[in-house]
Every structure is written in structure tokens, then in C-alpha cells.
Scaffold this motif. Structure first.
Motif, PDB file in Angstrom:
ATOM      1  N   THR A 158       3.329   1.300 -31.443  1.00 25.62           N
ATOM      2  CA  THR A 158       2.495   2.226 -32.221  1.00 25.62           C
ATOM      3  C   THR A 158       3.332   2.979 -33.244  1.00 25.62           C
ATOM      4  OG1 THR A 158       0.987   2.500 -30.341  1.00 25.62           O
ATOM      5  CG2 THR A 158       0.888   4.165 -32.075  1.00 25.62           C
ATOM      6  N   HIS A 160      -6.469   3.084 -35.872  1.00 25.11           N
ATOM      7  CA  HIS A 160      -6.693   1.648 -35.993  1.00 25.11           C
ATOM      8  C   HIS A 160      -8.013   1.230 -35.350  1.00 25.11           C
ATOM      9  CE1 HIS A 160      -2.682   0.923 -37.620  1.00 25.11           C
ATOM     10  NE2 HIS A 160      -2.245   1.815 -36.749  1.00 25.11           N
ATOM     11  N   ASN A 206       2.804   2.389 -37.426  1.00 23.87           N
ATOM     12  CA  ASN A 206       2.360   3.513 -38.240  1.00 23.87           C
ATOM     13  C   ASN A 206       3.403   3.963 -39.255  1.00 23.87           C
ATOM     14  OD1 ASN A 206      -0.140   3.675 -36.957  1.00 23.87           O
ATOM     15  ND2 ASN A 206       0.675   4.941 -35.323  1.00 23.87           N
ATOM     16  N   ASP A 207       4.603   3.376 -39.184  1.00 23.95           N
ATOM     17  CA  ASP A 207       5.693   3.826 -40.052  1.00 23.95           C
ATOM     18  C   ASP A 207       6.180   2.739 -40.998  1.00 23.95           C
ATOM     19  OD1 ASP A 207       7.596   5.911 -40.770  1.00 23.95           O
ATOM     20  OD2 ASP A 207       9.114   4.618 -39.847  1.00 23.95           O
ATOM     21  N   THR A 221      -4.297   6.776 -33.505  1.00 23.43           N
ATOM     22  CA  THR A 221      -3.634   6.810 -34.812  1.00 23.43           C
ATOM     23  C   THR A 221      -4.419   6.066 -35.888  1.00 23.43           C
ATOM     24  OG1 THR A 221      -2.224   4.968 -34.059  1.00 23.43           O
ATOM     25  CG2 THR A 221      -1.320   7.185 -33.890  1.00 23.43           C
TER      26      THR A 221
END
Length: 375
Positions: free
Chosen positions: A302, A24, A306-307, A22
Motif C-alpha cells: 500500500t 482504490h 500510493n507513492d 487510501t
């Protein structure tokens, strides 16, 4: 975000793989000089595969696993007690060799981002960074540190010095046999008796994973000296399936470990350091959720990172995972206490209760595993 993962076990590699996937900047630090794994088989519940579905690694794990439909619980005299139905939704439960799972997870982390021979010495935090100091002299600064360094976690010890693993009162032997022993696929067997438990779990390609647990003193020298002939003699009065499995086991390759868990922690977060897996919530293996809960930790972390902003993400992760894994620890501990009793009266009461309980009712007791919130 620049993220360090401490520990390259199942939880650490899952977290690293998902975070790399994602976008990173992830570095994994492992204190050993190799990623080789020592282990046998393990279960991956449908709750875990469901959590992983949005990520690429779920398909690879399913392909290398063997489907598990139910677990039959029997007495040491082969009297049927009850069965736990595994497929409670559209997602499969699978069994897989630990080494195979580890090899799959490794493929999702660039090899040049995994640093061996890096044992953590200490860490220091500011409001928004963590500086790591390793025994080999390396120093690095990160935005977030994910501590996946196992039940004897150095990171957890730094945060919670009194959070010491608690011995469960029994030791465990494990192994894998490669012969076709004509034991039903997709069905795991557990035999519960006065002398302990013996489990037989199908793996892919006709392999079988077996385990046995016996009440023992911690670091009991008697059991530490056990080899194949000792196990064969110890379980000689158990059903024929048990004897066949032990006969097929090679002289080498038998693992033995005392069983431990952790008292549930109030928090898995300290500033920009987050605990996952056994470092956060080591549990006994009675629910087959050790690896699974580590993977769920990684997925949840995760998803949230990401949110949300980092502070909000960590706060939400802490709330979700401490509450859920506490249930797993306590439920698994309770199952172990009941299954390991050597009292004739308690065994009789337990077995009668299992016989009277419907399979559906038994399965409902672990239904909460399917309800974990992952974001």
C-alpha cells in the motif's frame, strides 16, 4: 486503481482494507461461502503494530489484544532455559484471538466489495491488465491482482508450478481455554522436551491460547485420531501448568494441522500479479510471524503503490519483501529443527547453550524483524 484481492484471510483483508482506505477501487474474492474463521490465538509483533501506526486499524487491534512482554523457554522438567524479551522498542507486542483479528479487519472493507463463492479458475495478463476467470463463470478485468490465497495458492502454482509446500516434520494441536488458571499474564511459556513442545500464551480477559507440536509422519493417522484424553496422557509428565490447561480445554474445539513452509521464492511478482502472505512466503510458526508478515506485506504494498508508479512500486515491493521474508522462513525453520529434536544428546547440548546465552543475546537474534523497510 482497480484492484482485485484473491483470498479473505488476514493478509487479504489487511491489504484490501488499507487499499480501500487510501482510495482504490478494491474487490475481494473468497472461494468459501463464508468468512468464518477456524483458529485459535496468534501473536502480533511490535514490528507489525509499528508498520500499521499510520493507518486506522492499528488502534483497534491494540485495543483487542493482550500485551506480551516475554516468552520463557523451559524444559519439560520445568527447568528455566532462557527468555525472549519482546518489547524491544516503544511498540507493544500483543496476542489476539484469530477470530477477533479477522472481525476487526473485515470492518475496513465494504461488505458489498467482498464476493464469496468465487474460486479462481485462471487468469490472463496483458501489459497493464489482468483478467480473472472464476469457477462460477464470472469474469473481471483489473489493473492489479493481489494474491492472498494461502499456502496452497492457485495463483502461485500458476506462476511457480514447482513451489510446493514442504512438510516440516511435525504436527501441531491448538486450542483456547476460558478459565482463569492463575497463569502469569504478559508472559508466554514454552516447554521443550523429548516428546515435543507445549506453549501457553495469555490472551485478553484471562483466556489462554495453547499449542503443542510433536514429531510425526505427514498425515500421521495416530495423531489425527488424538482427542483431549490422548493429549492429556501424552503430556502427563509435563509441568503442572500444561496439565491444568489441558484439563480446562473443552472436548471440542481442538485443532490439529501438520506444519509446512515454502522454500524462499526469488520473486513475488509476475506482471501485474503480486503474491502476499502465505501464498508468497509460508513459514513455520516458530517465530510467531506468519500473520505479522502478511500484514507487513499489505502495508508495504500500500505504501509503495500510493507513492510510486505501479511498475516501480511492484519492483520495490519485490526487492524488500523477498529478502526480508527469506530470513524469517529460514530462521523459523532453524528454530523448529532445534526445538523439535528428540535426540537426548542434542537436547542436552541445546539446553546448555540456551542456559549460557544471555536473554539479551537471544533477543538480538530476532532484532532484524524490527528493521524491515516498508517503502
Amino acid at each position: 486503481m482497480k484492484i482485485a484481492v484473491i483470498g479473505a484471510g488476514i493478509g487479504g483483508l489487511t491489504a484490501a482494507g488499507l487499499l480501500c482506505q487510501t482510495g482504490h477501487d478494491v474487490s475481494v474474492y473468497e472461494k468459501r461461502n463464508s468468512l468464518d474463521q477456524v483458529g485459535a490465538g496468534l501473536g502480533i509483533g511490535s514490528n507489525v503494530l509499528k508498520a500499521l501506526k499510520q493507518y486506522k486499524m492499528a488502534y483497534a487491534i491494540e485495543q483487542e489484544g493482550a500485551s506480551l512482554r516475554k516468552i520463557e523457554i523451559r524444559s519439560d522438567l520445568d527447568v528455566f532455559l532462557n527468555s525472549l524479551i519482546m518489547n524491544q522498542d516503544e511498540h507493544e507486542n500483543i496476542t489476539i484471538h484469530r477470530n477477533v483479528l479477522h472481525e476487526i479487519l473485515k470492518t475496513y472493507v465494504p461488505s458489498d466489495r467482498i464476493y464469496l463463492n468465487h474460486e479462481l479458475k485462471e487468469f490472463k495478463q496483458t501489459a497493464d491488465t489482468v483478467r480473472l476467470y472464476f469457477e462460477n463463470g464470472v469474469e473481471e478485468k483489473f489493473d492489479l491482482v493481489v494474491a492472498a490465497d494461502g499456502i496452497h495458492s492457485k495463483v502461485r502454482t500458476n506462476i511457480y508450478p514447482k513451489a510446493i509446500p514442504k512438510y516440516a516434520g511435525y504436527t501441531c494441536f491448538r486450542g483456547v481455554v476460558n478459565e482463569n488458571l492463575d497463569i502469569e499474564q504478559e508472559v508466554a511459556l514454552e516447554y521443550w522436551g523429548h516428546k515435543g513442545r507445549f506453549g501457553i500464551v495469555p490472551l485478553k480477559d484471562n483466556e489462554l491460547y495453547w499449542f503443542c507440536t510433536m514429531n510425526a509422519k505427514e498425515n500421521d493417522l495416530k495423531f489425527k485420531s488424538f482427542e483431549k484424553p490422548h493429549l492429556q496422557a501424552y503430556f502427563n509428565q509435563f509441568p503442572n501448568e500444561v496439565r491444568k490447561v489441558l484439563d480446562a480445554q473443552e472436548e471440542l474445539g481442538i485443532l490439529q494441522h501438520d506444519m509446512y513452509d515454502l522454500a524462499p521464492l526469488k520473486s513475488f511478482i509476475s506482471g501485474r500479479v503480486v503474491l502476499i502472505g502465505d501464498a508468497a512466503h509460508a513459514t513455520t510458526p516458530n517465530m510467531g510471524q506468519g500473520a505479522g508478515q502478511s500484514i507487513e506485506d499489505a502495508v508495504t504494498l500500500t505504501n509503495l503503490i500510493n507513492d510510486r508508479d505501479i511498475e516501480s512500486a511492484l519492483k520495490r515491493y519485490d526487492k524488500l519483501r523477498t529478502k526480508h521474508t527469506k530470513k524469517v522462513i529460514l530462521k523459523s525453520r532453524k528454530i523448529g529443527k532445534s526445538a523439535q529434536t528428540s535426540s537426548t544428546l542434542k537436547i542436552k547440548i541445546r539446553n546448555n547453550m540456551l542456559k549460557r546465552l544471555s536473554s539479551k543475546s537471544l533477543s538480538k537474534k530476532v532484532k532484524f524483524l524490527q528493521k524491515a523497510k516498508l517503502e
